[in-house]
Scaffold this active site. Structure first.
Site, PDB file in Angstrom:
ATOM      1  N   PHE A 136       0.824  -1.215   0.000  1.00 57.92           N
ATOM      2  CA  PHE A 136       0.000   0.000   0.000  1.00 57.92           C
ATOM      3  C   PHE A 136       0.863   1.273   0.000  1.00 57.92           C
ATOM      4  CE2 PHE A 136      -2.760  -2.995   2.370  1.00 57.92           C
ATOM      5  CZ  PHE A 136      -4.003  -2.772   1.791  1.00 57.92           C
ATOM      6  N   ALA A 176       2.601   4.604  -0.187  1.00 56.80           N
ATOM      7  CA  ALA A 176       2.677   5.541  -1.305  1.00 56.80           C
ATOM      8  C   ALA A 176       2.528   6.960  -0.805  1.00 56.80           C
ATOM      9  CB  ALA A 176       1.559   5.245  -2.310  1.00 56.80           C
ATOM     10  N   THR A 200      -4.515   2.239  -8.674  1.00 56.24           N
ATOM     11  CA  THR A 200      -5.641   3.179  -8.698  1.00 56.24           C
ATOM     12  C   THR A 200      -6.197   3.337 -10.107  1.00 56.24           C
ATOM     13  OG1 THR A 200      -6.084   5.550  -8.624  1.00 56.24           O
ATOM     14  CG2 THR A 200      -3.803   4.935  -8.724  1.00 56.24           C
ATOM     15  N   ASP A 201      -7.492   3.651 -10.186  1.00 49.53           N
ATOM     16  CA  ASP A 201      -8.107   3.892 -11.502  1.00 49.53           C
ATOM     17  C   ASP A 201      -7.491   5.094 -12.212  1.00 49.53           C
ATOM     18  OD1 ASP A 201      -9.213   5.892  -9.875  1.00 49.53           O
ATOM     19  OD2 ASP A 201     -11.299   5.384 -10.308  1.00 49.53           O
ATOM     20  N   GLU A 202      -6.746   5.924 -11.457  1.00 53.84           N
ATOM     21  CA  GLU A 202      -6.165   7.114 -12.073  1.00 53.84           C
ATOM     22  C   GLU A 202      -5.090   6.767 -13.096  1.00 53.84           C
ATOM     23  OE1 GLU A 202      -5.645  10.409  -9.430  1.00 53.84           O
ATOM     24  OE2 GLU A 202      -7.025   9.556  -7.978  1.00 53.84           O
ATOM     25  N   TYR A 220       1.041  12.002  -9.631  1.00 54.78           N
ATOM     26  CA  TYR A 220       0.663  10.849  -8.796  1.00 54.78           C
ATOM     27  C   TYR A 220       0.278   9.661  -9.670  1.00 54.78           C
ATOM     28  CZ  TYR A 220      -2.565   7.837  -6.179  1.00 54.78           C
ATOM     29  OH  TYR A 220      -3.226   6.747  -5.645  1.00 54.78           O
ATOM     30  N   LYS A 235       2.055   5.903 -10.122  1.00 52.88           N
ATOM     31  CA  LYS A 235       1.350   4.636  -9.863  1.00 52.88           C
ATOM     32  C   LYS A 235       1.332   3.770 -11.132  1.00 52.88           C
ATOM     33  CE  LYS A 235      -0.447   3.499  -6.584  1.00 52.88           C
ATOM     34  NZ  LYS A 235       0.050   2.748  -5.404  1.00 52.88           N
ATOM     35  N   LEU A 272     -10.966  14.795  -0.521  1.00 50.24           N
ATOM     36  CA  LEU A 272     -12.223  15.541  -0.634  1.00 50.24           C
ATOM     37  C   LEU A 272     -13.217  15.262   0.497  1.00 50.24           C
ATOM     38  CD1 LEU A 272     -14.000  17.498  -2.301  1.00 50.24           C
ATOM     39  CD2 LEU A 272     -15.026  15.462  -3.324  1.00 50.24           C
ATOM     40  N   PRO A 309     -14.075  23.980  -0.299  1.00 48.43           N
ATOM     41  CA  PRO A 309     -13.561  24.315  -1.628  1.00 48.43           C
ATOM     42  C   PRO A 309     -13.873  23.231  -2.665  1.00 48.43           C
ATOM     43  CG  PRO A 309     -11.788  23.555  -0.195  1.00 48.43           C
ATOM     44  CD  PRO A 309     -13.024  23.513   0.623  1.00 48.43           C
ATOM     45  N   ASN A 322     -18.671  15.648  -7.967  1.00 45.08           N
ATOM     46  CA  ASN A 322     -18.157  16.180  -6.694  1.00 45.08           C
ATOM     47  C   ASN A 322     -19.177  17.088  -6.000  1.00 45.08           C
ATOM     48  OD1 ASN A 322     -15.751  14.858  -7.124  1.00 45.08           O
ATOM     49  ND2 ASN A 322     -14.725  16.635  -8.027  1.00 45.08           N
ATOM     50  N   GLY A 344      -4.859  20.091 -14.939  1.00 49.31           N
ATOM     51  CA  GLY A 344      -4.917  18.738 -15.520  1.00 49.31           C
ATOM     52  C   GLY A 344      -5.974  17.853 -14.882  1.00 49.31           C
ATOM     53  N   HIS A 345      -6.959  18.443 -14.252  1.00 52.53           N
ATOM     54  CA  HIS A 345      -7.969  17.714 -13.476  1.00 52.53           C
ATOM     55  C   HIS A 345      -8.726  16.693 -14.336  1.00 52.53           C
ATOM     56  CE1 HIS A 345     -11.340  18.355 -10.214  1.00 52.53           C
ATOM     57  NE2 HIS A 345     -10.942  17.097 -10.305  1.00 52.53           N
TER      58      HIS A 345
HETATM   59  P1  NAD Z   1      -2.275   7.196   2.648  1.00 47.72           P
HETATM   60  O1  NAD Z   1      -1.551   8.390   2.115  1.00 47.72           O
HETATM   61  O2  NAD Z   1      -3.384   7.384   3.616  1.00 47.72           O
HETATM   62  O3  NAD Z   1      -1.220   6.201   3.341  1.00 47.72           O
HETATM   63  C1  NAD Z   1       0.029   5.936   2.796  1.00 47.72           C
HETATM   64  C2  NAD Z   1       0.873   5.241   3.869  1.00 47.72           C
HETATM   65  O4  NAD Z   1       2.152   4.921   3.276  1.00 47.72           O
HETATM   66  C3  NAD Z   1       1.155   6.109   5.090  1.00 47.72           C
HETATM   67  O5  NAD Z   1       0.957   5.349   6.276  1.00 47.72           O
HETATM   68  C4  NAD Z   1       2.627   6.491   4.933  1.00 47.72           C
HETATM   69  O6  NAD Z   1       3.280   6.714   6.173  1.00 47.72           O
HETATM   70  C5  NAD Z   1       3.172   5.272   4.201  1.00 47.72           C
HETATM   71  N1  NAD Z   1       4.399   5.568   3.451  1.00 47.72           N
HETATM   72  C6  NAD Z   1       4.611   6.598   2.599  1.00 47.72           C
HETATM   73  N2  NAD Z   1       5.875   6.543   2.128  1.00 47.72           N
HETATM   74  C7  NAD Z   1       6.457   5.453   2.677  1.00 47.72           C
HETATM   75  C8  NAD Z   1       7.742   4.860   2.563  1.00 47.72           C
HETATM   76  N3  NAD Z   1       8.693   5.400   1.775  1.00 47.72           N
HETATM   77  N4  NAD Z   1       7.997   3.726   3.250  1.00 47.72           N
HETATM   78  C9  NAD Z   1       7.048   3.169   4.060  1.00 47.72           C
HETATM   79  N5  NAD Z   1       5.820   3.696   4.209  1.00 47.72           N
HETATM   80  C10 NAD Z   1       5.532   4.824   3.524  1.00 47.72           C
HETATM   81  O7  NAD Z   1      -2.764   6.404   1.350  1.00 47.72           O
HETATM   82  P2  NAD Z   1      -4.078   5.517   1.128  1.00 47.72           P
HETATM   83  O8  NAD Z   1      -5.187   6.401   0.691  1.00 47.72           O
HETATM   84  O9  NAD Z   1      -4.243   4.615   2.301  1.00 47.72           O
HETATM   85  O10 NAD Z   1      -3.630   4.660  -0.141  1.00 47.72           O
HETATM   86  C11 NAD Z   1      -2.954   3.410   0.034  1.00 47.72           C
HETATM   87  C12 NAD Z   1      -2.639   2.815  -1.331  1.00 47.72           C
HETATM   88  O11 NAD Z   1      -3.868   2.644  -2.066  1.00 47.72           O
HETATM   89  C13 NAD Z   1      -1.763   3.719  -2.203  1.00 47.72           C
HETATM   90  O12 NAD Z   1      -0.871   2.894  -2.909  1.00 47.72           O
HETATM   91  C14 NAD Z   1      -2.748   4.388  -3.156  1.00 47.72           C
HETATM   92  O13 NAD Z   1      -2.133   4.705  -4.377  1.00 47.72           O
HETATM   93  C15 NAD Z   1      -3.781   3.280  -3.323  1.00 47.72           C
HETATM   94  N6  NAD Z   1      -5.143   3.727  -3.661  1.00 47.72           N
HETATM   95  C16 NAD Z   1      -5.750   4.694  -2.903  1.00 47.72           C
HETATM   96  C17 NAD Z   1      -7.055   5.074  -3.212  1.00 47.72           C
HETATM   97  C18 NAD Z   1      -7.775   6.115  -2.373  1.00 47.72           C
HETATM   98  O14 NAD Z   1      -8.883   6.530  -2.744  1.00 47.72           O
HETATM   99  N7  NAD Z   1      -7.243   6.539  -1.239  1.00 47.72           N
HETATM  100  C19 NAD Z   1      -7.728   4.492  -4.298  1.00 47.72           C
HETATM  101  C20 NAD Z   1      -7.063   3.508  -5.047  1.00 47.72           C
HETATM  102  C21 NAD Z   1      -5.777   3.133  -4.707  1.00 47.72           C
HETATM  103  P1  TYD Z   2      -9.307  13.667  -3.984  1.00 48.50           P
HETATM  104  O1  TYD Z   2     -10.015  13.280  -2.737  1.00 48.50           O
HETATM  105  O2  TYD Z   2      -8.053  14.484  -3.870  1.00 48.50           O
HETATM  106  O3  TYD Z   2      -9.063  12.337  -4.810  1.00 48.50           O
HETATM  107  P2  TYD Z   2      -8.523  12.148  -6.346  1.00 48.50           P
HETATM  108  O4  TYD Z   2      -7.944  13.422  -6.815  1.00 48.50           O
HETATM  109  O5  TYD Z   2      -7.497  11.078  -6.149  1.00 48.50           O
HETATM  110  O6  TYD Z   2      -9.724  11.712  -7.127  1.00 48.50           O
HETATM  111  O7  TYD Z   2     -10.315  14.486  -4.904  1.00 48.50           O
HETATM  112  C1  TYD Z   2     -11.552  13.915  -5.287  1.00 48.50           C
HETATM  113  C2  TYD Z   2     -12.222  14.895  -6.234  1.00 48.50           C
HETATM  114  O8  TYD Z   2     -12.536  16.078  -5.516  1.00 48.50           O
HETATM  115  C3  TYD Z   2     -11.341  15.327  -7.397  1.00 48.50           C
HETATM  116  O9  TYD Z   2     -12.141  15.492  -8.556  1.00 48.50           O
HETATM  117  C4  TYD Z   2     -10.800  16.676  -6.955  1.00 48.50           C
HETATM  118  C5  TYD Z   2     -11.929  17.232  -6.101  1.00 48.50           C
HETATM  119  N1  TYD Z   2     -11.514  18.110  -4.991  1.00 48.50           N
HETATM  120  C6  TYD Z   2     -12.127  19.363  -4.831  1.00 48.50           C
HETATM  121  O10 TYD Z   2     -12.999  19.754  -5.616  1.00 48.50           O
HETATM  122  N2  TYD Z   2     -11.708  20.149  -3.794  1.00 48.50           N
HETATM  123  C7  TYD Z   2     -10.735  19.767  -2.931  1.00 48.50           C
HETATM  124  O11 TYD Z   2     -10.382  20.567  -2.005  1.00 48.50           O
HETATM  125  C8  TYD Z   2     -10.136  18.477  -3.087  1.00 48.50           C
HETATM  126  C9  TYD Z   2      -9.060  17.999  -2.153  1.00 48.50           C
HETATM  127  C10 TYD Z   2     -10.568  17.683  -4.129  1.00 48.50           C
END
Ligand code: NAD
Ligand code: TYD
Length: 360
Positions: A83, A85, A136-138, A162, A166, A202, A217, A261, A296-297
């Site tokens: 995980f 990242a 991620t789907d991104e 980002y 990934k 968000l 915002p 959003n 680039g949104h």
């Molecule tokens: P997060 O930012 O909440 O957590 C990331 C964790 O990684 C933190 O605990 C941080 O301390 C740790 N970390 C960062 N750099 C590190 C390093 N160099 N060595 C060891 N640990 C390190 O992220 P998240 O939202 O929990 O996402 C987890 C994974 O899921 C990521 O790979 C992300 O790309 C993927 N993902 C997230 C989402 C989402 O919506 N959040 C969706 C799809 C995939």
């Molecule tokens: P985010 O939670 O940063 O996830 P991701 O960019 O990985 O999808 O953002 C979700 C959506 O919300 C994205 O379209 C950007 C938008 N957004 C806002 O409109 N305002 C904000 O302050 C943030 C953080 C995100």
């Protein structure tokens, strides 16, 4: 003899912590969590596991090859669940270098150390080992308005630093399977939400701003579409892939109900009006403030998750309405946890991105 232990990276973050908690309640085998505790990593996420006999925390960096090698040697995991990242798109626009280091270099170091470990295992253990790369789907980029949801065959077309990092990690994971047959599984998930999500994203950002009467915002016209999945559903999908997925395969994981959003933040404001004390200034939806768009949104994400449904029987169990209500309840019930996220990096980020008053 290899145990049923798993090595998790980034387990102190949002999804990793939810995954470990769910894992220990269900699968139950021991977990070692390697986490650097960056600004987004929070030891309080797993405070309930203090003293737990099947949980072991290691404070360290996935880019430290010697440390990773020694953990693999010492614990002999049956799987590495990756995980860790840098995970925030907006931060990647301001400072891409950290994303290259952690998300690309870190993933490569884990893959290489896993390959060395795995290739020296006895045959039965070698056959059982899995490297689960969480993506991620991104990585697929933005989907055109009339386009069909992305299948696993979609090419990578990342838009943000980002997403690019990934996509690069997923490409390296694929290369380790094709070149060395390392049993890599890749999951590609849509936006998650739920307990322990760091309040730069968000949903928790909106929740906390609206709770306290601060502006909410919204970038651009607020019509960008995201497919929100409750984090427990993501974790259940990861367990299914780990236990039954085919090495080399990619599995999309989405909720299948994309939302704009603006609709998400409006629903959150209305829920807070119902579940929290009212604001003297009136309904919280009046706090929504359209601000400059993210460069680039990506306009739209949507995944075709039929493979994981068909092959592994996974379907999301929590509706958006239910998941959002559970999330609001959790944040309202955990003011102490919210305090632990207010570190200098986060407060500095809020001020930089949204202006000086945003960190109040
Ligand atoms: P997060 O930012 O909440 O957590 C990331 C964790 O990684 C933190 O605990 C941080 O301390 C740790 N970390 C960062 N750099 C590190 C390093 N160099 N060595 C060891 N640990 C390190 O992220 P998240 O939202 O929990 O996402 C987890 C994974 O899921 C990521 O790979 C992300 O790309 C993927 N993902 C997230 C989402 C989402 O919506 N959040 C969706 C799809 C995939
Ligand atoms: P985010 O939670 O940063 O996830 P991701 O960019 O990985 O999808 O953002 C979700 C959506 O919300 C994205 O379209 C950007 C938008 N957004 C806002 O409109 N305002 C904000 O302050 C943030 C953080 C995100």
């Amino acid at each position: 003899m290899m145990r049923d232990l798993i090595l998790v990276t980034g387990g102190s973050g949002f999804i990793g912590a939810n995954f470990i908690l769910q894992w220990l309640q269900t699968a139950g085998s021991p977990v070692v969590n390697l986490d650097l505790l960056t600004y987004a990593g929070n030891p309080h996420n797993l405070a309930s596991l203090r003293g737990h006999s099947r949980y072991h925390f290691v404070h360290g960096d996935i880019c430290d090859a010697d440390l990773v090698a020694s953990l693999l040697r010492a614990h002999r995991p049956r799987a590495l669940v990756h995980f860790a990242a840098e995970s925030h798109v907006d931060r990647s626009i301001h400072s891409p270098a950290a994303f290259l280091r952690t998300n690309v270099e870190g993933a490569c170091i884990l893959l290489e150390q896993a390959r060395l470990y795995w290739s020296a295992l006895p045959p039965a253990e070698r056959a059982a080992f899995r490297f689960l790369n969480i993506s991620t789907d991104e990585i697929y980029g933005s989907l055109d308005p009339g386009g069909q949801p992305f299948t696993e065959a979609a090419p990578a077309a990342p838009s943000s630093p980002y997403a690019a990092s990934k996509a690069a990690a997923a490409a390296f994971a694929r290369a380790y399977f094709h070149t060395w047959s390392l049993p890599v599984l890749t999951t590609v998930c849509s936006n998650n939400y739920g307990p322990f999500q760091f309040p730069e994203k968000l949903i928790p950002l909106t929740l906390l701003n609206a709770l306290h009467g601060r502006p909410v915002p919204l970038y651009g016209d607020g019509r960008h579409l995201r497919d929100w999945l409750f984090v427990d559903d993501h974790c259940a999908a990861l367990r299914a892939v780990l236990h039954h997925g085919s090495p080399g395969q990619i599995y999309n994981i989405g909720a299948g109900s994309p939302r704009a959003n603006l609709d998400v933040v409006t629903a959150l404001c209305d829920l807070l009006d119902e579940m929290a004390p009212p604001l003297p200034t009136g309904p919280r939806r009046n706090l929504i403030a359209f601000v400059a768009d993210r460069p680039g949104h990506d306009r739209r994400y949507a995944l075709d998750s039929s493979r994981i449904a068909r092959e592994l029987g996974w379907l999301p169990a929590v509706s958006f309405a239910e998941g959002l209500r559970r999330t609001v309840r959790w944040y309202l019930d955990h003011p102490d946890w919210i305090e632990t996220t207010r570190n200098p990096s986060h407060l500095g980020w809020l001020a930089r991105q949204y202006g000086p008053g945003a960190a109040s």
